[in-house]
Every structure is written in C-alpha cells, then in structure tokens.
Design an enzyme around this catalytic site. Structure first.
Site, PDB file in Angstrom:
ATOM      1  N   GLY A   1       0.820  -1.209   0.000  1.00  0.00           N
ATOM      2  CA  GLY A   1       0.000   0.000   0.000  1.00  0.00           C
ATOM      3  C   GLY A   1       0.854   1.261   0.000  1.00  0.00           C
ATOM      4  O   GLY A   1       0.530   2.248  -0.671  1.00  0.00           O
TER       5      GLY A   1
ATOM      6  N   ASN B   1      -7.191   3.973   9.533  1.00  0.00           N
ATOM      7  CA  ASN B   1      -6.698   2.701  10.084  1.00  0.00           C
ATOM      8  C   ASN B   1      -6.805   2.631  11.602  1.00  0.00           C
ATOM      9  O   ASN B   1      -6.946   1.559  12.166  1.00  0.00           O
ATOM     10  CB  ASN B   1      -5.255   2.453   9.645  1.00  0.00           C
ATOM     11  CG  ASN B   1      -4.395   3.693   9.701  1.00  0.00           C
ATOM     12  OD1 ASN B   1      -4.708   4.716   9.089  1.00  0.00           O
ATOM     13  ND2 ASN B   1      -3.309   3.615  10.440  1.00  0.00           N
TER      14      ASN B   1
ATOM     15  N   HIS C   1      -2.148  -7.542   2.302  1.00  0.00           N
ATOM     16  CA  HIS C   1      -2.111  -8.166   3.632  1.00  0.00           C
ATOM     17  C   HIS C   1      -3.197  -7.657   4.574  1.00  0.00           C
ATOM     18  O   HIS C   1      -3.341  -8.178   5.671  1.00  0.00           O
ATOM     19  CB  HIS C   1      -0.713  -8.027   4.258  1.00  0.00           C
ATOM     20  CG  HIS C   1      -0.342  -6.670   4.749  1.00  0.00           C
ATOM     21  ND1 HIS C   1      -0.375  -6.349   6.082  1.00  0.00           N
ATOM     22  CD2 HIS C   1       0.079  -5.559   4.107  1.00  0.00           C
ATOM     23  CE1 HIS C   1       0.025  -5.085   6.229  1.00  0.00           C
ATOM     24  NE2 HIS C   1       0.310  -4.593   5.048  1.00  0.00           N
TER      25      HIS C   1
ATOM     26  N   THR D   1      10.080  -8.273 -12.862  1.00  0.00           N
ATOM     27  CA  THR D   1       9.323  -9.506 -13.070  1.00  0.00           C
ATOM     28  C   THR D   1       8.203  -9.599 -12.046  1.00  0.00           C
ATOM     29  O   THR D   1       8.418  -9.379 -10.851  1.00  0.00           O
ATOM     30  CB  THR D   1      10.272 -10.714 -12.952  1.00  0.00           C
ATOM     31  OG1 THR D   1      11.290 -10.563 -13.936  1.00  0.00           O
ATOM     32  CG2 THR D   1       9.536 -12.024 -13.188  1.00  0.00           C
TER      33      THR D   1
ATOM     34  N   CYS E   1       2.694   0.664  12.765  1.00  0.00           N
ATOM     35  CA  CYS E   1       3.960   1.317  12.445  1.00  0.00           C
ATOM     36  C   CYS E   1       4.526   2.101  13.624  1.00  0.00           C
ATOM     37  O   CYS E   1       5.716   2.269  13.735  1.00  0.00           O
ATOM     38  CB  CYS E   1       3.775   2.265  11.274  1.00  0.00           C
ATOM     39  SG  CYS E   1       2.830   1.523   9.968  1.00  0.00           S
TER      40      CYS E   1
END
Ligand code: PLP
Length: 375
Positions: A70, A149, A200, A236, A324
């Site tokens: 994110g 959040n 996640h 990739t 965090c």
C-alpha cells in the site's frame, strides 16, 4: 491466541495459500517467457487482475497495476503525479492519513511543494467547506483516505470527489488500503482517479498491493526496466503474490460474514462502554460512519500500551494505534489531530475484528479486560 489486530495485518486465508502454492512450486514460470510455463504464469497474473478489478468495480482490467504494498501505491500516486506536473505543486490532504501519505506529504513540503492539511474535529471528520476553500487552479492532487486505520472513521469519498471535480482540475487519489474487503467499493461510478490497496489487509500475504489508475489518467512509470505492467511498473511480476491477491479479492467479494463481524464489533464496543466508566470511544459515534470491524476506545487515566501488554500476556493481540508506531510511546498522531486530550489519548486501545474471530473470543477478551482494568 486471540487475534484482534486485523487492521495491522491479517492471516493469509487457507484458500489464498492453496491458490498461490502451485506458483511457488511447479508453475514457477516468468510471465514474459514464450513457453508453456510462461504462458501459465501470464494467464494467472491476468486472472488475478480481473479479480482485483471486479472487487474494486473498475471499468477495465488495464486500470489495475500490481505493486509491492500500500505504501508503494500511495507514494507512486502522489509522487508520480507531481513529477509529471511540476507546475501544479499544491497538494491537499488530511491530518489523519496513514504515514505513507502523511510523511510523504511532509517530505514534499520540505522540497518545495505546498501542502494544505485539512484539520479534523473531535469525531475525526473534516469539513467539506475547508476542502472547497482550499482548492485552487494550481492544486495538482488531492489525497484523502477512505477509512482511517486507527479509528475506522470513513470519509465521504464520493462527495469529496465531486467537490474536487467541480472546483478544480486536480487528480483525486484515495488511500483505500484499510477499506478494501470491509465496505463495498465501486470505482466505476465514484469520482476517483487513483486508488491504493494492499493485500495483507484482506487475507493475502505481505508484499503485494495494487494501484488503480483510471483510464485516461497519466502517471509516469514507478519502475523503469523491462516494461512489465503496461510499462508502468517494471520488474518480473511476483506471480505467487499476485495470484494470492486475486484469490483474496475474490474471497472478499464473495464474503457473506460482514453482518457477523459487525455484530462482534458492536458487542465488544457496547460492553466496553457499558462496563468501564473510564472508557470513551475515539471516532464518530455513528457506526454507519465507521468501518464495521474497528473499535478504538480510550481508558481515561490508564496507559494504552500497558493495557496492550497485559492483554498480550493473556494471549490477546490488540494495538494502541497503527502498527507502524506501536513501539514508540508517543500518543497517536491521529488522536492528536482529533484534539483528544493527552490523558485520554494515552489510554487508547484499538480492537480490529476479522473474518476468523468468534463470539467466544469476544467473551474472553471482555473477561481479561475486566481483570486488567480493575487492577
Ligand atoms: N494506508 C493505510 C490506511 C494503512 O492502514 C496502511 C497500513 O497499515 C498503509 C497505507 C500501508 O500499507 P502497507 O503496509 O501495505 O505498505
């Protein structure tokens, strides 16, 4: 263990793990390879893109670009737009965005951009008139989250988008990371240009996200290289993670347990507020204006990190703010922006329910909490 920290991260759903497993073992091809293994990897990536587009209600699969998280999606949306439009360096955002937006905007302010911060009130909401007043011709980008959040407070994104469109030529970015899988999203009809998501938070593994880029919105590539992801983000493709994101998106689209999750949250919140006189809710009281899984309460005069530690010792995982900043003992920046007094903000605990929680777990949490608070 009782896990009530689903806004920090979620368990990978067994269905998601099973879907990604073959792409870690037998089906290990590179989607750019011109042979059977490569073609299978390409097919799997494009199926996932369709699944994510379906969940978000995108008009076209090409609007979905896979990223690593994110934070990357947020950084690309805002930083990319400004790189491409050096004369439109006025940004509007809110004081309660996730650090991926807040700290980026603080950095951009230091290097010469002008940032207007929309203040929030005690409920965690901002005044749409402040947004109207802030918009001007050189406004390049407006970035507002869909769901907070920490408190779960939902911002009226459709209304915000309409105002942005009516009063400016600014691009509208929405950090949707915390909302995906919890509330319906319909980007076809919403006036949103860029929308960030992260796997996640809804039962895919860590290390995969996506940025929705509305058709016609120009954004420079985030990574320049071999031209993967429509030349927008080279490297990739992380095929197993992308497959997982797609499967998680399908699981979220088909989830029929929203009412149950909401009931668990409502019960937990009602009981806490009824049982503990020191408890107050952080965020708007109207539950229709909050995520259905989030409950952020303060125990006045107590230390939220102490409560978290004692719940942890009892095998219950909760959080005091965003994951965090969990290690710093500072009061949450979101609660500070809401003008929650220190003695209340420092007693904040966030409970976030997920699809695997049960009634019994809520009972056990309430019992443990009662022991901890009375002590
Ligand atoms: N935006 C919001 C609202 C979040 O809650 C988070 C993670 O907590 C992020 C962005 C960052 O997402 P990621 O951890 O995938 O970088």
């Amino acid at each position: 263990m009782i896990y009530l920290d689903n806004n920090a991260t979620t368990r990978v759903a067994p269905e998601v793990f099973e879907a990604m497993r073959p792409y870690l073992t037998e089906e290990f091809g590179n989607p750019s390879s011109a042979h059977a293994l490569g073609r299978e990897a390409r097919r799997a990536v494009e199926t996932a893109r369709q699944q994510v587009a379906d969940l978000l209600g995108a008009s076209d699969v090409s609007e979905i670009v896979f990223t690593s998280c994110g934070s990357e999606s947020d950084n690309w949306a805002i930083g990319g737009f400004l790189e491409q439009n050096p004369t439109r360096r006025h940004i509007i955002t809110t004081r309660v965005e996730h650090e991926a937006v807040r700290n980026l905007c603080e950095h951009l302010a230091e290097i010469g951009c002008e940032v207007t911060w929309l203040e929030v009130d005690r409920n965690g909401e901002f005044d749409l008139d402040d947004l109207r007043k802030a918009l001007r011709p050189e406004t390049g980008i407006v970035s507002v989250m869909l769901a907070n959040n920490e408190t779960g407070v939902l911002f009226p994104i459709e209304e915000v988008g309409r105002i942005v469109r009516e009063h400016s030529d600014a691009v509208f970015h929405v950090d949707g990371v915390q909302a995906v899988g919890k509330v319906p999203i319909d980007l076809k009809s919403w006036p949103v240009d860029l929308f960030s998501i992260s796997g996640h938070k809804f039962c895919a593994p860590k290390g995969v996200g996506a940025l929705y880029i509305r058709r016609g919105v120009r954004l420079p590539p985030f990574i320049i290289g071999g031209g993967q992801e429509q030349r927008r983000r080279s490297g990739t493709e992380a095929v197993p993670n992308i497959v997982a994101l797609g499967r998680a998106a399908r699981l979220a689209r088909d989830f029929d347990g929203h009412a149950r999750v909401r009931r668990l949250r409502d019960r937990l919140e009602d009981e806490i507020l009824a049982q503990f006189p020191s408890a107050t809710l952080n965020g708007v009281a109207d539950r229709n204006k909050r995520l259905p899984n989030t409950c952020n309460v303060s125990f006045k005069g107590l230390d939220g990190s102490e409560i978290r530690a004692r719940l942890d010792a009892a095998g219950i995982c909760v959080s005091t703010g965003s994951a965090c900043n969990a290690e710093s003992r500072e009061v949450s920046g979101v609660l500070r922006a809401m003008n929650v007094p220190y003695e209340i903000a420092s007693g904040a605990v966030r409970f976030s329910i997920g699809r695997y929680n049960t009634e019994e777990e809520i009972d056990e949490t309430l019992t443990s909490l009662a022991k901890i608070i009375t002590k």
